[in-house]
Design a protein around this motif. Sequence first.
Motif, short mmCIF file in Angstrom:
data_model
loop_
_atom_site.label_atom_id
_atom_site.label_comp_id
_atom_site.label_asym_id
_atom_site.label_seq_id
_atom_site.Cartn_x
_atom_site.Cartn_y
_atom_site.Cartn_z
N ASP A 140 0.85 -1.20 0.00
CA ASP A 140 0.00 0.00 0.00
C ASP A 140 0.88 1.24 0.00
OD1 ASP A 140 -1.68 -2.03 0.43
OD2 ASP A 140 -1.79 -1.71 2.61
N SER A 141 1.91 1.22 0.88
CA SER A 141 2.68 2.45 1.01
C SER A 141 3.72 2.54 -0.10
CB SER A 141 3.42 2.46 2.34
OG SER A 141 4.47 1.52 2.28
N ALA A 142 4.12 3.77 -0.41
CA ALA A 142 5.18 3.95 -1.41
C ALA A 142 6.52 3.63 -0.74
CB ALA A 142 5.17 5.38 -1.89
N LEU A 143 7.58 3.55 -1.62
CA LEU A 143 8.92 3.29 -1.08
C LEU A 143 9.44 4.53 -0.37
CD1 LEU A 143 10.61 1.48 -4.03
CD2 LEU A 143 10.29 0.58 -1.76
N PRO A 201 18.74 8.97 -15.98
CA PRO A 201 17.94 8.95 -14.75
C PRO A 201 18.81 8.75 -13.51
CG PRO A 201 17.64 6.93 -15.99
CD PRO A 201 18.43 7.84 -16.85
N LEU A 202 18.26 9.08 -12.35
CA LEU A 202 19.05 9.06 -11.12
C LEU A 202 19.46 7.64 -10.76
CD1 LEU A 202 20.14 10.78 -8.86
CD2 LEU A 202 18.02 10.50 -7.62
N PHE A 203 18.53 6.67 -10.95
CA PHE A 203 18.86 5.30 -10.57
C PHE A 203 18.83 4.41 -11.81
CE2 PHE A 203 17.09 6.97 -6.56
CZ PHE A 203 18.18 6.70 -5.74
N GLY A 204 19.63 3.35 -11.74
CA GLY A 204 19.53 2.34 -12.79
C GLY A 204 20.42 2.59 -13.99
N SER A 205 21.04 3.79 -14.06
CA SER A 205 21.86 4.01 -15.25
C SER A 205 23.35 4.00 -14.93
CB SER A 205 21.50 5.35 -15.88
OG SER A 205 21.71 6.36 -14.94
N LEU A 206 23.68 3.81 -13.65
CA LEU A 206 25.11 3.81 -13.29
C LEU A 206 25.72 2.45 -13.59
CD1 LEU A 206 25.43 5.62 -9.86
CD2 LEU A 206 26.23 6.38 -12.06
N PRO A 207 26.97 2.42 -14.06
CA PRO A 207 27.63 1.12 -14.19
C PRO A 207 27.78 0.50 -12.80
CG PRO A 207 29.15 2.93 -14.67
CD PRO A 207 27.81 3.53 -14.51
N GLY A 213 19.83 0.60 1.63
CA GLY A 213 19.49 -0.47 0.71
C GLY A 213 18.04 -0.51 0.26
N VAL A 214 17.34 0.63 0.35
CA VAL A 214 15.94 0.65 -0.09
C VAL A 214 15.91 0.69 -1.62
CG1 VAL A 214 13.79 1.93 0.01
CG2 VAL A 214 15.34 1.96 1.95
N PRO A 215 15.16 -0.20 -2.26
CA PRO A 215 15.13 -0.16 -3.74
C PRO A 215 14.60 1.18 -4.24
CG PRO A 215 13.67 -1.89 -2.85
CD PRO A 215 14.32 -1.25 -1.68
N ALA A 216 15.05 1.56 -5.45
CA ALA A 216 14.64 2.86 -5.99
C ALA A 216 13.27 2.75 -6.63
CB ALA A 216 15.64 3.28 -7.04
N PRO A 217 12.42 3.77 -6.45
CA PRO A 217 11.10 3.73 -7.08
C PRO A 217 11.23 3.81 -8.60
CG PRO A 217 11.51 5.87 -6.13
CD PRO A 217 12.65 5.00 -5.71
N PRO A 218 10.33 3.15 -9.32
CA PRO A 218 10.46 3.12 -10.79
C PRO A 218 10.44 4.51 -11.41
CG PRO A 218 8.39 2.08 -10.05
CD PRO A 218 9.21 2.33 -8.82
N GLU A 219 9.76 5.52 -10.78
CA GLU A 219 9.71 6.86 -11.39
C GLU A 219 11.11 7.47 -11.48
OE1 GLU A 219 5.98 6.21 -8.99
OE2 GLU A 219 8.13 6.05 -8.61
N LEU A 220 12.01 7.05 -10.57
CA LEU A 220 13.36 7.64 -10.59
C LEU A 220 14.31 6.82 -11.46
CD1 LEU A 220 13.76 8.73 -6.88
CD2 LEU A 220 13.27 10.15 -8.83
N GLY A 223 11.67 11.65 -16.57
CA GLY A 223 10.25 11.94 -16.79
C GLY A 223 9.83 13.12 -15.95
N ALA A 224 8.54 13.41 -16.01
CA ALA A 224 8.05 14.63 -15.36
C ALA A 224 7.90 14.46 -13.85
CB ALA A 224 6.71 15.01 -15.96
N GLY A 225 7.65 13.23 -13.39
CA GLY A 225 7.29 13.09 -11.97
C GLY A 225 8.46 13.03 -11.02
N GLU A 226 9.62 13.54 -11.41
CA GLU A 226 10.81 13.36 -10.58
C GLU A 226 10.66 14.03 -9.21
OE1 GLU A 226 15.63 13.77 -10.97
OE2 GLU A 226 14.42 15.35 -11.86
N TRP A 227 10.12 15.25 -9.21
CA TRP A 227 10.06 16.02 -7.95
C TRP A 227 9.21 15.29 -6.92
CZ3 TRP A 227 12.25 20.04 -5.60
CH2 TRP A 227 11.60 20.65 -4.54
N GLU A 228 8.00 14.89 -7.32
CA GLU A 228 7.11 14.22 -6.36
C GLU A 228 7.75 12.91 -5.90
OE1 GLU A 228 6.11 15.69 -9.10
OE2 GLU A 228 4.95 17.31 -8.18
N ALA A 229 8.31 12.16 -6.87
CA ALA A 229 8.89 10.86 -6.50
C ALA A 229 10.02 11.05 -5.50
CB ALA A 229 9.41 10.17 -7.76
N LEU A 230 10.86 12.08 -5.72
CA LEU A 230 11.99 12.34 -4.80
C LEU A 230 11.47 12.66 -3.41
CD1 LEU A 230 14.66 14.51 -6.63
CD2 LEU A 230 15.04 12.38 -5.43
#
Length: 1756
Positions: free
Chosen positions: A1088-1091, A1352-1358, A1529-1536, A1540-1547
Motif C-alpha cells: 500500500d505504502s510507497a517506497l 535517470p538518477l537510478f539504474g543508469s550507473l555502471p 538499501g531501499v530499492p529505488a522507485p520506478p519513477e526515478l 520523466g516529469a514526476g521526478e520532484w514528487e517521486a523524490l
Amino acid sequence: MAAAETDREVPSALCSEFLNFSAKDTAAKWLQAIDLPKEVYQHLARYVPKIYCLGPNLNPQSEDLLAQLLLQAPLEWYLCGEEPSLGLAKLEQSNQPSQLCGHVFKVGEPTYSCRECAADPTCVLCMQCFLGSVHKEHRYRMTTSGGGGFCDCGDTEAWKKGPYCQKHEPNISDSSQEDPLANLSADMIARTYNIFSIILKYAVDMLTWDKEDELPQGLEPPERGDTYYCMLFNDEVHTYEQVIYTLQKAVNCTQKEAVSFATTVDRDGRKSVRYGDFQFCEQAKSVIVRNTSRQTKPLRVQVMHSSVVAHQCFALKALTWLGQIIRYSDALRRILCQVGLQKGPEGENSSLVDTLMLCDSKMWKGARNVYHQLFMSSLLMDLKYKKQFAIQFAKNYQRLQTDFMEDDHERLVSVTSLSVQLFTVPTMARMLITEENLMTTIIRTFLDHLRHRDLQGRFQFERYTAQQAFKFRRVQSLIGDLKYVLISCPTEWTDKLREKFLEGLDAFLELLKCMQGMDPVVRQVGQHIEMEPEWEAAFTLQMKLTHIISMMQEWCASDERVLIEAYKKCLTALTHCHSGFTDGEQPITLSMCGHSVDTIRYCVSQEKVSIHLPVSRLLAGLHVLLSKSEVAYRFPEQLPLSELSPPMLIEHPLRCLVLCAQVHAGMWRRNGFSLVNQIYYYHNVKCRVEMFDKDLMMLQAGASMMDPNHFLMIVLSRFELFHIFSSADCRKRYNRESANKDVVQQNSTLIEEMLHLIIMVVGERFAPGIGQVENCDELKREIVHQLCIRPMAHSELVKALPENENKETGMERVIDSVALFKKPGVTGRGLYELRPECAKQFNLYFHHYSRADQSKAEEAQRKLKRQNGEDSALPPPVLPPFCQLFASLVNILQCDVLLGMLGAVLQWAVEPSGGHWSESMLQRVLHLIGMALLEEQQQLESSSEDNEVTFNFTLKISRPGEAPSNTPSILALLETLQNAPHLEVHKDMIRWILKMVGSIKTMRERTAAAPSPEGSGHCQEQTVRDKDKAERKRKAEMARLRREKIMAQMSEMQRHFINENKELFQQSLEELDASTSSSQEHSPSSWDSALVCVGPRRWRAGGGERRQLVTCILCQEEQEIRPDGRAMVLAAFVQRSTVMSKNRKRPPHNPESYDPLFMHPDLSFGTHTGSCGHIMHSHCWQRYFEAVQAKEQRRQQRLRVHTSYDVENGEFLCPLCECLSNTVIPLLPLTKTSCSSEQPGLSLWLNTTSQQIKALHSAQRKAKPTNAAVTSETQTVEDYPPPEGFRLDHTPVNPYSSSIKEMLTTFGTATYKVGLKVHPNEQDPRVPIMCWGSCAYTIQSIERLLVDEEKPLFGSLPCRQDDCLRSLARFGSACWSVSSLSTVQSHFIRLLSALVPDPQVENSPCIVDVDMFHLLVSLVLSYPAVHCQDSSGLSVDAAQLHLLHLVTVAHLVQILLTSVPVELTMEQESGGVEREEEESVGLLYNTLKTHLGSGLHEMSSGWHLWRCVKTGILPFLRGAALFFHHLSGVPAPPELQALGAGEWEALCTYLCLPPNLLQLYYIHKEVLEPLLQGWCSHPVMRQCLQAPKTLISYPRESNRLIELPEDYSALINQASSFTCPKSGGDKSRAPTLCLVCGTMLCSQSYCCQTELEGEDVGACTAHTFACGAGVGIFLRVRESQVLFLAGKTKGCFYAPPYLDDYGETDQGLRRGNPLHLCRERYRKIQKLWRQHSITEEIGHAQEANQTLVGIDWQHL
C-alpha cells in the motif's frame, strides 16, 4: 652593493648633459658640416659608451629610451628636416602602399600554402592575408613557421591565381609604375643618402669588427674607461647542461642564473657573463675554455672592452632603426638598397651588402638575425634590387656555402638560407642559370665538398670521420637549393637557357657518375660479415636527389631539342661507366629451345654488385620520355637508337633485381642487416620512383629491342637458373636433383622471383610512354591496389603514394572515382573503401606489393569473391595496349623459351612426389598463361579484316613436344591438373583458363568462317556459365546436407546428457520457479505504502535480501558478507579533485592545521573515491600487495625505470583489470535496525538531543581535570544529568571482526592521507571527517554526471560505481567504530551547532558558508556515535529523518538568500497548480527580509521564488536520495529509474518530505523560527550578502572544459603571440593550453621551471597542483596533442579533439591539413575529466606503452 650605487650615480652625472641636449640643434649643426661622416662619428663616439654597457646588468628599457633621445632623434631630424613625427607622417601619406605583404614570420606562427594555386610549397601566406584571400576556399596546407621567411602575398610569380588578398589588391590608378623617388625633393634624397650611407657603414664596420680592445677610426671615445666584458658565444656542439655546469664553476653563480645565461646565449648567440677589469674577465675565460675543451672544441669566449660592446649594441639598434624608417616610404627603401649595393673603391664584392654576407659566419646569432631581417624588409621587397642582390648572391655562392660548411650554426641563422627567397622565383632562377650559370655552380660546389672517393672515382662513405659526417649533413642543403632552382619548369626556352641547362646537366651527370656503382656488396660465404658496412649516407643522398632527378626529366621533356641532347649525353655517360666495369667477365654462348645468344659469364652471387645505378635509371627515364613525347618516331635520325646495345643497357638493372631475388631466397643472410635495409629502401615508396621502377623500365626498354628468346636466356643466366631449364629433359631431371635441401629451396624461390619479373616486364604498362595511358591512370591503379589490401585512412594512402617535389601525390584528384569515404565515430579515423566495380582491376602480382601486402590482398580479394558468390579465381586484369616503342614486349609471352619454362613447371606439378616445385610457382605460371590469353583475346577483338593477328598463343600451347621426348602440350597438362587432388586452391583458375581457351578458339573459328556477329561467342560463354552455376549448386547442396547431419548428432548428444543428469537439472528448474514467484510477492508496487528510504516508515529488507554472496578474484572462493566474518574489500582509488570547484583561486591550505569539518559551498577541493568494482579477501589483497612491494624493491635494485604506479604511495594495479588503485574499501552488510512505532517529533527530538549534548559536554569537562579549578572560579556550571536512558558510561560493543576493523582503519587512513596530503596517522581526529567528505563529494560528482549526460538518477550507473557508492556510504556509517568515541561525538556536536546554536561551541560557521549536502552526510554518519549510548528506544531512523528535515530547511533558506536573481518583469502565473507553495515561499522570503533588512531585494512574484527554490534544491535532494538509497538499501522507485516529469514528487516521497518543502518550516515553526533568527543574525551573514561576487548560487552549474575555437589555426595564432612570462618577451617554444581554466603556459623549458615540494618541475606540472589538485588536461598547441598529467610522475598523450576533413588527427602537425574541432571527441575528454578517470586513463596508457613510463613528465 658598490656596483648598484655607481649605477645610480652615472645617470645623475649624465642628467645635466641630457637635459641640455637638443636633437634639433645637433641636426642643424650636421646640416652645416663639411665632413658629415666625421661629425656623426664624433657624436656617436661621445654618447654611445655613455648610454650602453655601463654595468654588469644591461638595462634595455632605459638604454633604448636614451638611445632614442640622444642618437636616433638627431638622425631623424636631419633626415626629415623638421619634427620627425610630422615628417615621417607626411612620407607615409604620400607613399603608395606596397603590394607585397612582406610580413616576417615569428617562430610558431601559422603559415598557409594553397595546394592548388601555389607555384611551389615555399609560397606561403600569413594568417591575415590568408583569411582575406580566395585560397581559404581551396585545398590548403597549414604549418607553423620555424621563424625567418615572409608572407608572399602580392608576389604574382608565387601564385598561379589569386596572388593578392583584399588588403594588398593593387589600385588600378597607380598602374604606371613610376619611380618611387619621384615624390621626394632632391634635397631630401641627398640627406637620406648621406645619413643612410654613414649609419649602414657604421653598423657594418661594427658588426664585422674583430678587434677586442680598440675601435675603428673616428670612434675612439674621448675618455676611455677600464672595464671589460667576458663574452660567451653560442655554438651547436655543447649542450645546455654542459654550459650551465661550466658557468657555475667559472663565474660562481647560482643554477638559476646559469640557466638564464645559457638561455640568452642560445637565443641571442652571445651573452656577457662577467663585467670588471681585464684580469677578472680573463680568469673566467680561462676556466670556461679549460672546462669545455676536454671532448670537443672549447666554447668560444672573448674578453671585450666595454666600449666595443657598446658600439656593437648600438649597431644592432641602428640596423633595426633603418628597418623601421624605410617602412614609411618605398623611396627610403630604395635609397637604402642603393647604398647597400653600391660598389666600394675596391671593386668586386666591396659593397656593404657583400661585406655583411661574406662575414656572415663570423657574426653571432643575434647580429645575423637583425641584418637578415633588414635584407628581407629592404632588398627582397624591392623587385629591382632583389634582382641585383640575387646576382651578388649567386656570384658569391661558392664562398658563402664554403663558409657555411665551416660554421657550426644551423642553416636557419645562416645567410645561405636566403636562397629560398631568391631561387624559388621562376624568372629569377632562369636569369641566374643563364647569366651566372647557377645550376653548374651549385653542383660543382656540391662535388667539391664531397671529396672522399674510391679508386674508380665513386663516392665512398665508409669510415667517415665525425667531421666528414657533419660536412655531409651540411652539404645536403645545396641539393635543396638546386631543387628551388628547378622547381618550376620553363614554358619557353631560349638558346642561352638550353646551353646553360645542358651545361648544368653535364655537371649533374658527373655527380651521378660518382654515384653509379657506389657501395658495392659481395656475397659472404662461410661466415657472417664482421662489421655492418655503412649504407645510410648513400641512400640519404639518393633520397635527397630523387626529386632533382625527376625534375631534370621534366625539364628535358618540356623541350624536344633539350631531350635529344640530354639523351645523347646520358648515353655517353653510361657507356663511359660501363667501359670501367668490365673486369674479367668472359664471353659465353647460351643455347636453349633451338635459340642461342652470346653474353658474358657473371654471377651475382660471387661478384661485386651495387644497388646504386642513377645513370642507367636517368637514361631509362629519358627513353620513356622519347616514347611519350613521340620524339622517337618523329626524329629517329637524330637519335642514336641503332647504336644502342640492349644487353649492355639491361645488364646492371638486371643484376640489381637478381640481387633482390637472391636476398629474398635467403642466399645473402650472412651479409647482415645493411643489405636488407638497402633492399627495403630500394622498393620503398620514397626511393622506388627513381630506383626499382626505373630498373624495370630499363629492362622493358632493352627487351623491346631484343629477340624475346635471347632476353629470357640472359635473364635465366643471371638468375643462375639456366642449367635447370636448358637441359633437354629438364621436365624430368629437376625432379631427381634432390641434392641439397637448401639449394633446392633457394632455386624454388628464385624461379618464383624470375617468373614474377617476367610478369612485371610484360604487365607493367601504366607509365605514360610505356603503355597508352595518362598520369592519372597510373595513380588510380596505385590507389586501387592499396585499397585491395584493406580500407585505408587518407594519411595511410598518402604515405603509400610517391610524392612529387611539391609534396603532392595528386591523390585528391582521382580518389573519388575509385573509392568511397566512410566517416569516423568518436574514436578511430575516416576510411576509404574501394568501389566494388574497381575490384576487377586487381592484379595479384602488382609490382609495388611487398610480400606481406601481396598475401593480405590475395586473402581479402578471395574473401570478397566468396561473399559475392563468385568463384575464387583471381585472373589477371585486362591491360592497356603498349606504346609503339615498346609494342614488341608482348612477344615474350609466346616465345619458345617461355613456353618451355611454363611446360616444365606444369610437368613438375603433375608429378609432385619427387620434385621440389612450389604452389606459388604454379600460381605465377597460371597467371602468365592468363595474361597471354587476354592479350590474344584483345588483339582478336581490336583487329580489322586486313591485318593478320600475329599473336597466336592458343595454337602454341596446344602443340605437343617434338619426338624423341614427345612431351604433352601445355593445354593437355592443364587438363590433367584440373583433376589433381593436391591442387584444390588453383582449380578455379585452371577452369578460368580452359574457359578462355575455348572462347578464343570459337572467336578464331568465327573470324575464319564468316564475320557473323558475336552471337556464338556469347552463347559459348553462356553454356560455360550455366555449367558453373550447376556445379556451384551441387556443392552448396552437399554442404547443407553435411551441416544438417552434424546438428542432428549434437542435439542427440545433448538429450543423452540431460537424461543422465536428471536430478541436477530438475533442482535448478524448481529454484528458478520459486525465485520468480517470490520476487512478485515482495515487489514494492504490491504494497500500500510507497517506497521510503529514510525515517521510521522506511522500507526494510528481509533476511534473505540482506544476505550478500561475493567471490574473491584472487582465490575464487565464495563468501557471505557478515559483520563478524572475514573482510571482503573493493580495490579503490582515492584522489584529490577540483572538478566541481567554483573557485580555483583559493590558496591551498596548510595540511597540518587545516580543519575540514565544514565544506565551503565553492567545493574548491574535494576528495573523490572511485573503484573498478573487483572484490578480494582482505588477506588475499594484503598478500598480493606485499608481493607487489617486494617486486618493486627488487626492481629498484635492478633497473631504474619507473612503473606506472607508485608503490611507496600505496598504489597498485587491480589484479584483474589492472586499474590503478591506492587503497581498498571494506564491504559491509546492511545494519539491522528495529523501529518502535512511536517516535518523537522534531521539537521533542531536538530537546532530547540538546540534553544529551549538554551531558556530553559536562562529561568531557570532567575528563579534563586541569581546567576544573579555573572554570569553577569564573562561572559555576551545573552538571547536567544525562536524560533518561542515555548512559554515558556505556561503551558500545564493536560488532565487526578484527579483519574488518583493520580494513576500516586502512581505508580511513588512506582517504585522510590523500585528501589532506599528510602522512598517515590513524589516530588523527580528522580521519572520519575526511571519509564522510569523500562520501559526500563522490555522490555529488556522480549526481552532476547523471544530470550532464541526461540519465535517470537510478539504474543508469555502471555497477562498479554502484558498488563503490554502496561501500562508501556503509563504510561511512561504520567508520566511527574505529575512531575514539568522544572525538566523533564532538564532531557531531560541532556539526549540529551550525544549525542549532550551542553556547558551548565557539565560532560555528554562517549557513551561507556551509555546503549543506556535506553537512547532511556528516551529521547522519556521525550520529551513531551519540546514539550508541542511548537506550531509550529512540531509533536512528527517526534521527536521520529529523536531520534531513533540518538541513533541508537550512538549504531552503540558503537558496533564498543567495540564488534569487533580480526579478524578471514578465509575470508568469502557474494557474493555481502550485498556489500554496508560492504563497508559503513568499511568506518565508519576507520573514527573512524582516530579519536582514536591506540585504535582500524586493520580490513580489511567488512563482519566481518557488521556481528558484525548486531548481536550486533539486541537486541536494537527488544527492540525498542516492545517499540514503545506498546507506539503507531501499530499492529505488520506478519513477526515478527513467527520465520523466514526476521526478520532484517521486523524490519527495522517497525522502519522506512533503512536496511543498516549506511545510517543513511552517509545521515546526515554533522550533525553527528562533533557529532562523539565529542564522540571520550570524555576524558574517551581512558581510556575505554585501559581497555577492563571493556567493555561490544554486543550483551550481557543472564545470566544463574551456570553449575551443572551431578552426585550429586560431589556436596556433594565439600561441604564436604568447611570450614566455619569465624571460622578457621571448617566444615560448612549447606553448601549452590548460583546458580546465584556459591559461596558456610555457611548457618544457628551463625558464619556467618552479620548485614544488623540493624539486624542480615544469610549468604544466606546477599548474596542475594549483588548478587541478595534481591532475591536468592540456593541449600542446604546436604538436596538436592533448597531454594528461597526474602528480609528478604520471602522464600520457591523448588524441586531440581536432580532426581534418578525412576524420584524422594530426599529432605533430606533420600533414598540415586544415583541422576543425570535433565536438564529440571534446565531449569525450570532458567526460573523462568529470568522471575523475584521467589518472586511470594514464595508468592504462602507461601499462600499454612502456615508453611513456620513461618520460620525465614533471619537466613538462
